[in-house]
Design an enzyme around this catalytic site. Structure first.
Site, mmCIF file in Angstrom:
data_model
loop_
_atom_site.group_PDB
_atom_site.id
_atom_site.type_symbol
_atom_site.label_atom_id
_atom_site.label_comp_id
_atom_site.label_asym_id
_atom_site.label_seq_id
_atom_site.Cartn_x
_atom_site.Cartn_y
_atom_site.Cartn_z
ATOM 1 N N HIS A 24 87.650 1.807 -21.370
ATOM 2 C CA HIS A 24 87.602 2.487 -20.070
ATOM 3 C C HIS A 24 87.330 4.065 -20.368
ATOM 4 O O HIS A 24 87.144 4.824 -19.492
ATOM 5 C CB HIS A 24 88.651 2.221 -18.974
ATOM 6 C CG HIS A 24 89.949 2.968 -19.294
ATOM 7 N ND1 HIS A 24 90.993 2.592 -19.875
ATOM 8 C CD2 HIS A 24 90.236 3.907 -18.755
ATOM 9 C CE1 HIS A 24 91.588 3.243 -19.980
ATOM 10 N NE2 HIS A 24 91.467 4.297 -19.188
HETATM 11 C C1 UD1 Z 1 91.395 7.272 -14.509
HETATM 12 C C2 UD1 Z 1 92.143 8.443 -15.234
HETATM 13 C C3 UD1 Z 1 92.375 8.018 -16.912
HETATM 14 C C4 UD1 Z 1 93.215 6.706 -16.446
HETATM 15 C C5 UD1 Z 1 92.369 5.813 -15.969
HETATM 16 C C6 UD1 Z 1 93.084 4.503 -15.714
HETATM 17 C C7 UD1 Z 1 91.361 10.788 -14.608
HETATM 18 C C8 UD1 Z 1 90.490 12.015 -15.177
HETATM 19 N N1 UD1 Z 1 91.184 9.563 -15.451
HETATM 20 O O1 UD1 Z 1 90.207 7.099 -15.176
HETATM 21 O O2 UD1 Z 1 93.170 9.002 -17.253
HETATM 22 O O3 UD1 Z 1 93.313 6.146 -17.883
HETATM 23 O O4 UD1 Z 1 92.046 6.128 -14.547
HETATM 24 O O5 UD1 Z 1 92.446 3.326 -15.440
HETATM 25 O O6 UD1 Z 1 92.033 10.734 -13.872
HETATM 26 N N2 UD1 Z 1 85.951 2.875 -10.064
HETATM 27 C C9 UD1 Z 1 85.679 1.832 -9.235
HETATM 28 N N3 UD1 Z 1 86.860 1.368 -8.588
HETATM 29 C C10 UD1 Z 1 88.052 1.745 -8.441
HETATM 30 C C11 UD1 Z 1 88.332 2.674 -9.295
HETATM 31 C C12 UD1 Z 1 87.267 3.442 -10.143
HETATM 32 O O7 UD1 Z 1 84.509 1.432 -8.904
HETATM 33 O O8 UD1 Z 1 88.834 1.315 -7.875
HETATM 34 C C13 UD1 Z 1 84.732 3.162 -10.649
HETATM 35 C C14 UD1 Z 1 83.958 4.621 -10.113
HETATM 36 O O9 UD1 Z 1 82.779 4.360 -10.372
HETATM 37 C C15 UD1 Z 1 84.593 5.951 -10.711
HETATM 38 C C16 UD1 Z 1 84.707 5.382 -11.952
HETATM 39 O O10 UD1 Z 1 85.244 4.067 -12.144
HETATM 40 O O11 UD1 Z 1 83.480 6.910 -10.383
HETATM 41 C C17 UD1 Z 1 85.884 6.205 -12.824
HETATM 42 O O12 UD1 Z 1 87.121 6.429 -11.769
HETATM 43 P P1 UD1 Z 1 88.179 7.427 -11.913
HETATM 44 O O13 UD1 Z 1 89.397 7.154 -11.188
HETATM 45 O O14 UD1 Z 1 87.330 8.850 -11.632
HETATM 46 O O15 UD1 Z 1 88.258 7.659 -13.604
HETATM 47 P P2 UD1 Z 1 88.924 6.611 -14.634
HETATM 48 O O16 UD1 Z 1 87.798 6.296 -15.647
HETATM 49 O O17 UD1 Z 1 89.298 5.364 -13.801
HETATM 50 N N1 UDP Z 2 96.062 -3.444 -17.008
HETATM 51 C C1 UDP Z 2 96.025 -4.559 -15.917
HETATM 52 N N2 UDP Z 2 94.932 -5.124 -15.872
HETATM 53 C C2 UDP Z 2 93.948 -4.727 -16.409
HETATM 54 C C3 UDP Z 2 93.823 -3.716 -17.501
HETATM 55 C C4 UDP Z 2 95.115 -3.120 -17.647
HETATM 56 O O1 UDP Z 2 97.138 -4.682 -15.251
HETATM 57 O O2 UDP Z 2 92.977 -5.678 -16.532
HETATM 58 C C5 UDP Z 2 97.453 -2.480 -17.304
HETATM 59 C C6 UDP Z 2 97.984 -2.548 -18.405
HETATM 60 O O3 UDP Z 2 98.829 -3.373 -18.753
HETATM 61 C C7 UDP Z 2 98.628 -1.162 -18.543
HETATM 62 C C8 UDP Z 2 97.859 -0.377 -17.518
HETATM 63 O O4 UDP Z 2 97.085 -1.291 -16.707
HETATM 64 O O5 UDP Z 2 100.036 -1.330 -17.925
HETATM 65 C C9 UDP Z 2 96.898 0.620 -18.349
HETATM 66 O O6 UDP Z 2 96.116 1.092 -17.447
HETATM 67 P P1 UDP Z 2 94.544 1.960 -17.857
HETATM 68 O O7 UDP Z 2 94.281 0.992 -19.187
HETATM 69 O O8 UDP Z 2 93.899 1.644 -16.795
HETATM 70 O O9 UDP Z 2 95.076 3.404 -18.357
HETATM 71 P P2 UDP Z 2 95.572 4.194 -19.362
HETATM 72 O O10 UDP Z 2 96.984 3.678 -19.351
HETATM 73 O O11 UDP Z 2 94.672 4.389 -20.349
HETATM 74 O O12 UDP Z 2 95.890 5.557 -18.557
#
Ligand code: UD1
Ligand code: UDP
Length: 382
Positions: free
Chosen positions: A218
């Site tokens: 991601h």
């Molecule tokens: C964010 C965090 C990242 C973390 C990740 C965990 C920042 C800069 N990044 O990244 O550090 O590892 O969360 O998962 O804060 N979207 C949906 N539905 C949702 C959420 C997101 O469709 O419920 C899509 C949208 O298109 C959005 C994109 O995902 O633009 C990115 O979401 P965003 O929260 O900006 O960043 P993440 O890539 O999720």
């Molecule tokens: N996770 C989850 N379901 C999924 C993918 C991840 O419950 O389909 C959990 C995972 O076990 C971990 C957390 O989400 O506890 C990690 O989140 P993510 O990878 O989104 O973000 P990061 O840790 O890189 O910030």
């Protein structure tokens, strides 16, 4: 005392479950917790499902900020959080990790002099092109209490000028830094048994008793750069085909939205047709625990998932150019492969050979990090 906890992204919701549980079980007479959800993640399977499943109290406030550019998203969160902090007047704002929600909380609280407790302090990738690296540095330097999950994290803070010998009373100018273990280790210990009882993911995926691999992707630099995304998925396809083993990939919504756009057409269609590539929606934390604990190995660019792979004694192939969890690499249980197709396949072959010989000594505390954190918060009421 009163704390306000700020959550927003999936991993923060999961992490917050650990402290909320410690407060409920041990400190309910002493600590009142108010929860703000920024709404950074908002799909049910990225947010509410975790609140329901992990027994986190329903957030008192939801800012409903949603997705947007870094500036738009962070600015909305700062405004909303400031307003609530002025109303609630907590002793501490508790922040987790390194997302835009974390940064927004740090800016909002520090400007109106609400002390900050930062959980997961001190982690560094030394790569400032990552949005998370900026977020975590800024959050650490605005905090009064800094809780680091690892010794490396504590050393990083010391290198940046934090003094481990500071004594109370702590302030943002005279902060307290603590090495306390990882709240996610607490969580995986606590939820493993529950997951064994409740999760039916292996049955749903017809994987009971079958070998399989687990992958998550991601990070923005992987999803948004076609060259990197193609290299990663080419390797996945080759590995699952050659080994005739399913590769389960719960897709983050960011990745789901970009696969069709950024993958070559040919590869995209091959992935859709390959029965051993299982592209599935995000799974619950209990399902994720089962997948992590039963798989052969993990391919991931997630911070949380590479660590959970270690908790469940699985090798991790890390789809990044560096990691904040370098203990895992030093222990030989993780390999950094960036988004390099050949390196991914070589790491896969290496772990296929040595997997059974790997050792996973405890590196992330004793499973009581949140009790320690709650104790320090209580001793340092502002
Ligand atoms: C964010 C965090 C990242 C973390 C990740 C965990 C920042 C800069 N990044 O990244 O550090 O590892 O969360 O998962 O804060 N979207 C949906 N539905 C949702 C959420 C997101 O469709 O419920 C899509 C949208 O298109 C959005 C994109 O995902 O633009 C990115 O979401 P965003 O929260 O900006 O960043 P993440 O890539 O999720
Ligand atoms: N996770 C989850 N379901 C999924 C993918 C991840 O419950 O389909 C959990 C995972 O076990 C971990 C957390 O989400 O506890 C990690 O989140 P993510 O990878 O989104 O973000 P990061 O840790 O890189 O910030």
């Amino acid at each position: 005392m009163k704390i306000v906890t700020l959550i927003g992204a999936r991993p923060q919701i999961i992490k917050a479950a650990a402290l909320s549980r410690a407060i409920k079980n041990r400190f309910s007479d002493e600590i009142q917790e108010v929860i703000i959800h920024t709404g950074q993640h908002y799909d049910t399977n990225m947010s509410q499902a975790f609140i329901d499943e992990l027994g986190i109290p329903e957030p008192d406030y939801n800012l409903n900020i949603g997705s947007g550019s870094h500036g738009v998203q962070t600015a909305g969160m700062i405004t909303g959080t400031e307003e609530i902090l002025l109303r609630e007047k907590p002793d501490y704002l508790v922040l987790y990790g390194d997302t835009n929600s974390t940064l927004a909380g740090a800016i909002a609280a520090s400007k109106i002099h609400v002390p900050i407790a930062h959980i997961e302090a001190g982690l560094r990738s030394f790569n400032k092109s990552m949005p998370e690296e900026i977020n975590r540095i800024m959050a650490d330097h605005a905090s009064t209490l800094l809780f680091s999950p690892t010794g490396t994290g504590l050393q990083n803070l010391i290198r940046e000028g934090f003094d481990k010998d500071n004594l109370p009373p702590f302030t943002a100018d005279h902060p307290g830094i603590f090495h306390c273990g990882d709240v996610m280790y607490d969580n995986s210990r606590y939820f493993r048994k529950i997951a064994e009882e409740k999760s039916d993911i292996l049955k749903m995926q017809q994987l009971e008793g079958e070998p399989f691999f687990l992958a998550t992707v991601h990070r923005d630099n992987n999803t948004d750069q076609p060259e990197r995304l193609n290299a990663i998925f080419e390797a996945f396809l080759e590995i699952s085909r050659e080994s005739r083993t399913p590769l389960v990939l719960p897709l983050h919504p960011r990745t789901a939205k970009l696969l069709g756009k950024n993958l070559d057409n040919r590869l995209y269609h091959q992935l859709q047709q390959e029965e051993n590539i299982r592209l599935i929606p995000p799974v619950s934390f209990l399902d994720m625990i089962i997948l992590e604990s039963r798989c052969e190995m993990v391919f991931t660019d997630s911070g949380g998932v590479q660590k959970e792979a270690y908790f469940f004694e699985k090798p991790a192939i890390i789809l990044r150019s560096e990691t904040e969890w370098k203990e895992i690499i030093e222990q030989g249980c993780g390999i950094i492969v960036n988004a390099d197709r050949n390196k991914i396949i070589q790491a896969f072959e290496h772990f296929s050979r040595v997997r059974k010989e790997l050792q996973f000594p405890p590196l992330f505390g004793d499973g009581k990090a949140t009790e320690f954190i709650a104790g320090i918060l209580l001793q340092n009421q502002s």
